[in-house]
Design an enzyme around this catalytic site. Structure first.
Site, PDB file in Angstrom:
ATOM      1  N   HIS A 174       0.839  -1.206   0.000  1.00  0.00           N
ATOM      2  CA  HIS A 174       0.000   0.000   0.000  1.00  0.00           C
ATOM      3  C   HIS A 174       0.870   1.251   0.000  1.00  0.00           C
ATOM      4  O   HIS A 174       2.070   1.201   0.257  1.00  0.00           O
ATOM      5  CB  HIS A 174      -0.929   0.032   1.217  1.00  0.00           C
ATOM      6  CG  HIS A 174      -0.218   0.145   2.532  1.00  0.00           C
ATOM      7  ND1 HIS A 174       0.465  -0.901   3.097  1.00  0.00           N
ATOM      8  CD2 HIS A 174      -0.076   1.188   3.398  1.00  0.00           C
ATOM      9  CE1 HIS A 174       0.997  -0.523   4.247  1.00  0.00           C
ATOM     10  NE2 HIS A 174       0.689   0.744   4.454  1.00  0.00           N
ATOM     11  N   ASP A 176       0.523   5.049   1.899  1.00  0.00           N
ATOM     12  CA  ASP A 176      -0.237   5.528   3.055  1.00  0.00           C
ATOM     13  C   ASP A 176      -1.383   6.446   2.652  1.00  0.00           C
ATOM     14  O   ASP A 176      -1.212   7.384   1.869  1.00  0.00           O
ATOM     15  CB  ASP A 176       0.689   6.249   4.038  1.00  0.00           C
ATOM     16  CG  ASP A 176       1.596   5.285   4.797  1.00  0.00           C
ATOM     17  OD1 ASP A 176       1.166   4.143   5.025  1.00  0.00           O
ATOM     18  OD2 ASP A 176       2.715   5.679   5.149  1.00  0.00           O
ATOM     19  N   HIS A 333       4.726   0.255   0.088  1.00  0.00           N
ATOM     20  CA  HIS A 333       5.502  -0.496   1.073  1.00  0.00           C
ATOM     21  C   HIS A 333       4.656  -1.602   1.685  1.00  0.00           C
ATOM     22  O   HIS A 333       3.425  -1.645   1.529  1.00  0.00           O
ATOM     23  CB  HIS A 333       6.062   0.419   2.159  1.00  0.00           C
ATOM     24  CG  HIS A 333       5.013   1.094   2.999  1.00  0.00           C
ATOM     25  ND1 HIS A 333       4.287   2.183   2.561  1.00  0.00           N
ATOM     26  CD2 HIS A 333       4.567   0.834   4.259  1.00  0.00           C
ATOM     27  CE1 HIS A 333       3.442   2.565   3.510  1.00  0.00           C
ATOM     28  NE2 HIS A 333       3.594   1.761   4.544  1.00  0.00           N
ATOM     29  N   ARG A 347       5.146   6.849  14.287  1.00  0.00           N
ATOM     30  CA  ARG A 347       4.907   7.139  12.871  1.00  0.00           C
ATOM     31  C   ARG A 347       4.272   8.507  12.704  1.00  0.00           C
ATOM     32  O   ARG A 347       3.338   8.876  13.419  1.00  0.00           O
ATOM     33  CB  ARG A 347       3.967   6.072  12.310  1.00  0.00           C
ATOM     34  CG  ARG A 347       3.396   6.291  10.913  1.00  0.00           C
ATOM     35  CD  ARG A 347       2.454   5.134  10.636  1.00  0.00           C
ATOM     36  NE  ARG A 347       1.795   5.173   9.350  1.00  0.00           N
ATOM     37  CZ  ARG A 347       0.569   5.643   9.143  1.00  0.00           C
ATOM     38  NH1 ARG A 347      -0.120   6.149  10.144  1.00  0.00           N
ATOM     39  NH2 ARG A 347       0.031   5.599   7.940  1.00  0.00           N
TER      40      ARG A 347
END
Length: 378
Positions: A174, A176, A333, A347
């Site tokens: 995917h 983000d 990723h 994150r």
């Protein structure tokens, strides 16, 4: 101060004098593009040159020397700091993903600061800030610093878990938050808790994906759009009984409970001017201009191109406190769920621009070829 640090500071002091933010300098940079782009790509000043690194693969990925510390870069005088971080943003957007070793001094607040600075210095729209994931709540400090963890959170709000609908590890590729109308730019991930083995992350070059297309297929795709949808999070909230965030998520347009957007299949990265293939298995559901069957066949091929082209991939084995920064306009990723022990990290995701396709942009392969030819004739 170490010799390497003195060298870096000298380079920065000479480079930041030429620093311009997008929109401030009206002089167009030297470019291989056949005509003016909608947004002029950023040109590096050389401020990053003194920071040692190695290129991991021809397609993507770079890792900085263990002595390069982001905390020290943040502590530089503002103009010098901005010169380095601006060139770092260009470097990330060119190579897709970069890694920093042993960033133990970087705090979650520092990640947020880095996110804001890289976004601003690379020319993000004024309305774009840091993304707040629809399943997450703001931290105690009010900053949208998320947590990547395989440990179930109270209320089931975690955002890192193996795909429940497929046993194929490749099903989780995917980029983000592509389901947002204004999706992500840079993602910052610092891993502070790791299993004794396993837990690697893979990245795939969306530039290389585009460059692998035949010219007729590339031209066809450049006129198409696709729907990206996050039904998986609606299901997660229903199952666990919590409300998804419907207030703005890093941009006024990222509001409401649709969690769905339409984006060009081939997009232009404004930082580099490169074309990339902007689809992913997790969120891309349908090519809008085609029939359902046509869409399914074509997406199946594009996903195979991403998943099976291992020459477009880099796999990174984490060490504690290593930090990765990647440009979601340039890569997809995938986490590897091959462990049972805790795996936890902090994150931060920046919101960039609304995806667009600029016909004047070029592929990274064409850009590299032009650079090589220019070097020969110099």
């Amino acid at each position: 101060m170490s010799p390497s640090a003195q060298s870096a500071q000298t380079t920065v002091q000479s480079a930041f004098e030429t620093l311009t933010l997008r929109g401030k300098d009206k002089t167009p940079p030297a470019s291989i593009h056949s005509r003016d782009l909608l947004v002029a790509p950023l040109e590096p000043t050389g401020a990053l040159d003194a920071y040692k690194h190695k290129i991991l693969t021809p397609a993507l990925g770079a890792e900085f020397d263990e002595n390069v510390k982001l905390k020290q870069i943040l502590a530089l005088p503002e103009k010098e700091r901005d010169a380095v971080l601006r060139d770092l943003a260009i470097f990330i957007s060119t190579h897709g993903v970069v890694f920093f070793q042993d960033q133990s001094e970087i705090t979650p607040d520092d990640l947020a600061t880095l996110g804001k600075l890289l976004g601003e210095l690379s020319g993000k729209p004024k309305e774009s800030t840091l993304h707040i994931h629809p399943t997450q709540e703001l931290g105690e400090n009010g900053l949208p610093v998320g947590k990547i963890s395989n440990i179930p959170e109270k209320g089931g709000r975690q955002i890192s878990f193996a795909d429940e609908f497929s046993s194929l590890a490749s099903s989780g590729w995917h980029t983000d938050v592509s389901f947002e109308p204004v999706p992500s730019g840079y993602t910052f991930l610092k891993m502070h808790t790791l299993p004794s083995t396993g837990g690697d992350t893979l990245w795939n070059s969306s530039y290389a994906n585009y460059d692998s297309l035949t010219p007729p297929l590339a031209a066809f795709l450049e006129g198409l759009t696709a729907t990206h949808d996050a039904e998986r999070f609606r299901e997660q909230s229903r199952r666990n009984g919590f409300q998804l965030r419907t207030a703005p998520r890093g941009h006024p347009d990222n509001s409401g409970d649709a969690f769905q957007a339409s984006h060009p299949i081939v997009r232009t990265n404004p930082v580099t001017g490169f074309k990339s293939l902007y689809v992913n298995t997790t969120f891309t559901k349908r090519i809008n201009e085609l029939s359902y069957d046509e869409s399914a066949v074509l997406l199946d091929y594009l996903f195979k191109l991403q998943h099976q082209s291992h020459d477009h991939h880099v796999k990174y084995h984490w060490s504690v406190n290593n930090l990765a920064i990647w440009d979601n306009r340039a890569v997809t990723h995938l986490a590897t769920f091959d462990y049972d022990e805790p795996r936890v990290g902090d994150r931060v995701v920046t919101v960039a621009e609304k995806p667009y396709f600029d016909p004047a942009s070029v592929g990274r392969k064409a850009w590299n070829k032009a650079q090589a030819e220019a070097a020969k004739s110099a």
